[in-house]
Design an enzyme around this catalytic site. Structure first.
Site, short mmCIF file in Angstrom:
data_model
loop_
_atom_site.label_atom_id
_atom_site.label_comp_id
_atom_site.label_asym_id
_atom_site.label_seq_id
_atom_site.Cartn_x
_atom_site.Cartn_y
_atom_site.Cartn_z
N HIS A 1 24.91 12.70 -2.07
CA HIS A 1 23.48 12.32 -1.86
C HIS A 1 22.92 12.80 -0.74
O HIS A 1 21.90 13.48 -0.67
CB HIS A 1 23.34 10.85 -2.10
CG HIS A 1 21.95 10.32 -1.91
ND1 HIS A 1 21.32 9.57 -1.08
CD2 HIS A 1 21.07 10.24 -3.06
CE1 HIS A 1 19.98 9.30 -1.39
NE2 HIS A 1 20.00 9.73 -2.59
N HIS B 1 19.28 11.29 -10.18
CA HIS B 1 19.21 10.11 -9.79
C HIS B 1 19.68 9.14 -11.08
O HIS B 1 20.10 8.02 -11.32
CB HIS B 1 18.06 9.49 -9.27
CG HIS B 1 17.78 10.06 -7.74
ND1 HIS B 1 17.52 11.13 -7.35
CD2 HIS B 1 18.34 9.40 -6.45
CE1 HIS B 1 17.55 11.33 -5.85
NE2 HIS B 1 18.08 10.32 -5.65
N GLU C 1 8.48 11.88 -5.81
CA GLU C 1 9.47 11.64 -4.57
C GLU C 1 8.92 11.16 -3.39
O GLU C 1 9.49 10.47 -2.60
CB GLU C 1 10.31 12.96 -4.57
CG GLU C 1 11.59 12.77 -3.44
CD GLU C 1 12.42 13.92 -3.34
OE1 GLU C 1 13.19 13.78 -2.60
OE2 GLU C 1 12.08 15.07 -4.02
N HIS D 1 8.44 6.64 -4.09
CA HIS D 1 10.00 6.73 -3.82
C HIS D 1 10.23 6.60 -2.42
O HIS D 1 11.00 5.67 -2.17
CB HIS D 1 10.69 7.86 -4.40
CG HIS D 1 11.93 8.12 -4.04
ND1 HIS D 1 12.22 9.14 -2.96
CD2 HIS D 1 13.08 7.41 -4.59
CE1 HIS D 1 13.49 9.12 -2.85
NE2 HIS D 1 14.12 8.08 -3.78
#
EC number: 1.14.18.1
Length: 685
Positions: A209, A239, A351, A366
């Protein structure tokens, strides 16, 4: 010149120790100009130079250059935490990346790094230098050391470091025994979520990640660093696959699928106590107690003032864009969301990255979700607490709420996918190609995947500041599987050879209550295992593919690689893409854990027409072995189809997976059997 390039890697060695101390295997010392020393060392700079230079293996002279203005990056105190999710930190990092990218050659970069390393927050310095090395043309052959080597404190129990300091002070370098990291150190078995801690707290998964966000940063002054091919779609798909994998792991452990965090006013039931210490900030990472609610943020120190209602506004605007199938641009015009690029546009909005089509209107849903959750224990900074693990891409996946937040984000993306026309036969069929069967062969029973625990070692020596030199090994336990082959029988009834794109997925067959999944539920749990192209000649073909060659994963050695073991010299094809290759799902987590009695799953293979899927580009020397979740450096994503194809869209005509099958697809029931035993890495069986 290649020497100067390699010298840059020494800045990752013992990151909080000043760069005038000995670094790396050769005990190299940077000879820095007197005016580069911070004030606290300036009066004794000569003595320091003599002390550390006298037995140095190699001296590295530093060019004295006119230094750029570093006031902005130095606003972040040296011993604070650093988070890319915090907009202020993002701005500071963006400026530092800009400075590193703008240095005219490697010598000047080395010079400015030696000045910065003594003053700039080590976490931010490490991140910005990593991004610069990945993106500067003259440093592309360099292999960035894995983050767990430089900052092991983000990945393991702090007790390990006390033992490590003791061992490194008492035991000579060659005779040190590995320190064992306990497997379940964050909660007891009373906490049901602890059953999947082996997944959430896996070092390789958290490194994946972190590395993905390093390769795909969402902010930089140079848009080219952010604006990579299909990065918004990749944000969605990478994701989405994490959530699918996590849900399968939960069902293997008698837990229900993850519940979305979709009511921002409701309490977060799950608590999380990370048991991590930050060596740079000299603080324990704060916990989140069960039943915490996110609240309006007012933290002047981080330049954050934001109300929970803002999250709700951004979400509603996002849902409105999907409802209208168009995004509002800053000039008030509408940009239609087409089936080709719509998901990419939405991914960048969500994002959100600097290539978001309208950040002022659609906001930062996000990232700010991460920020609100990570400050839920101290939203107004009254207790002077720093953010929790959700605020750092290297630690966020440890927290159960990460999956609840991303399950909700994933659901929003699915709303868009539901609005697209289902795939017709023209997109799914491959005329003249028939897949008669697919099966798994391994060491034992056919169509059985075997999993167990494995113990491996990682070297902490590079991250142990101010301790005697030499390796300090830590031994940790992780899931592992026995390697296996896919055997695919394909019949080509056409008269000539064709190229096929083989797409392999696996999914559970029954839900938490033992009922068979509908196709619509099952397709969202399809885990991509591999994707590869291969010629299919007329007649019958038997195609064998090794699990170790998966397009999703990177081998263990690259997840935990030693920077000194880089293949070939910098600048050669062998090393040129090695840093990008650090991005990929860890191979030891390719297969879900399964159960002791055997967890039922279905293996799916599809052969699509390579001519429809291929992207014309030269891949010589490119690191493309983990392209499914990470793409390929400086190239287009190597598959023209939507990511997750053929399961990314609903198929209302299919109620079960068998309804969906075409002649160029095949399925096989298989089981994943877990054996509760532990082997040492390198042992077989």
């Amino acid at each position: 010149m290649s020497d100067a390039k390699n010298n840059l890697l020494l800045f990752f060695d013992r990151p909080s120790e000043p760069c005038f101390m000995q670094k790396g295997e050769e005990n190299a010392v940077f000879e820095i100009p007197d005016n580069y020393y911070p004030e606290k060392y300036q009066r004794v700079s000569n003595a320091i130079g003599n002390r550390f230079g006298s037995d140095a293996g190699r001296m590295i002279p530093i060019r004295n250059i006119a230094l750029p203005n570093l006031d902005l990056p130095m606003e972040l105190p040296y011993n604070e935490q650093f988070s890319l999710f915090v907009p202020k930190h993002r701005k500071l990092a963006g400026r530092l990346i800009d400075i590193f990218m703008g240095m005219r050659d490697v010598e000047d970069l080395q010079s400015v790094c030696s000045y910065c390393q003594l003053r700039i927050n080590p976490y931010m310095f490490n991140y910005c230098l990593s991004v610069a090395i990945l993106h500067r043309p003259d440093t592309k052959g360099l292999s960035i050391p894995t983050f767990a080597e430089s900052f092991p404190d983000k990945f393991m129990d702090p007790k390990v470091f006390r033992q490590a300091r003791e061992v490194s002070s008492v035991v000579p370098s060659g005779a040190r025994m590995p320190i064992v990291i306990p497997s379940n150190y964050t909660a007891s078995d009373t906490e049901p979520e602890q059953r999947v801690a082996y997944f959430r707290e896996d070092i390789g998964i958290n490194l994946h990640h972190w590395h993905w966000h390093l390769v795909y940063p969402f902010d930089a002054a140079d848009r080219a660093i952010v604006n990579k091919d299909r990065r918004g779609e990749l944000f969605y798909y990478m994701h989405q696959q994490i959530i699918a994998r996590y849900n399968v792991e939960r069902m293997c452990n008698n837990l229900s699928r993850v519940r979305r965090y979709n009511n921002f006013r409701a309490a977060i039931e799950e608590g999380y106590f990370p048991k991590l210490d930050s060596t740079v900030a000299s603080r324990a990472w704060p916990p989140r107690f069960a039943g915490t609610t996110i609240r309006d943020l007012d933290r002047p120190v981080d330049q954050i003032r934001s109300d929970v209602s803002e999250l709700e506004t951004w979400r509603d605007r996002f849902l409105q864009a999907i409802e209208n199938m168009s995004v509002m641009l800053p000039n008030g015009r509408q940009l239609p969301l087409d089936e080709e690029t719509g998901i990419d546009v939405l991914g960048n909005l969500m994002e959100s990255s600097i290539i978001s089509r309208n950040r002022p209107y659609y906001g930062d849903l996000h990232n700010m979700g991460h920020v609100f959750i990570s400050y839920s224990h101290d939203p107004d900074h009254r207790h002077l607490e720093q953010f929790g693990v959700m605020g750092d891409s290297a630690t966020a996946m440890r927290d159960p709420v990460f999956y609840r937040w991303h399950a909700y984000i994933d659901d929003i993306f699915h709303l868009y996918k539901y609005k697209l026309t289902p795939y017709g036969n023209d997109r799914l069929d491959f005329p003249n190609i028939r897949v008669s069967s697919v099966s798994i062969e391994g060491g034992g029973t056919p169509n059985t995947l075997n999993t167990l625990w494995e113990q491996s070692t990682v070297d902490l020596g590079r991250g142990m500041d101010f301790t005697p030199r030499g390796s300090v090994l830590a031994r940790f336990t992780h899931l592992q599987h026995d390697e296996y082959n896919y055997v695919i029988e394909v019949n080509n009834t056409g008269g000539s050879s064709v190229m096929g794109m083989f797409r392999i997925f696996i999914a559970p067959t029954v839900d938490e209550s033992g009922k068979p999944f509908s196709f619509d539920e099952q397709r969202k749990l399809m885990i991509e295992l591999d994707k590869f192209s291969q010629g299919v000649k007329p007649g019958n073909n038997t195609i064998r593919r090794k699990s170790i060659d998966s397009s999703v994963t990177i081998p263990y050695e690259r997840t935990f690689r030693n920077q000194a073991d880089r293949p070939a010299d910098p600048g050669t094809a062998g090393a040129a893409e090695f840093d990008f290759c650090g991005c990929g799902w860890p191979h030891h987590m390719l297969v879900p854990k399964g159960t002791t009695q055997g967890y039922p799953m279905v293996l799916f293979v599809m052969v699509s027409n390579w001519n429809d899927d291929r992207v014309e580009q030269d891949l010589v020397g490119s690191c493309n072995d983990a392209a499914s979740y990470c793409g390929i450096r400086d190239r287009k994503y190597p598959d023209r189809r939507a990511m997750g194809f053929p399961f990314d869209r609903p198929a209302p005509a299919a109620t079960t997976l068998s309804d969906f099958l075409r002649p160029n697809m095949a399925v096989r029931d298989c089981i994943v059997r877990f054996t509760d035993r532990t082997r040492q890495r390198g042992q077989q069986g």
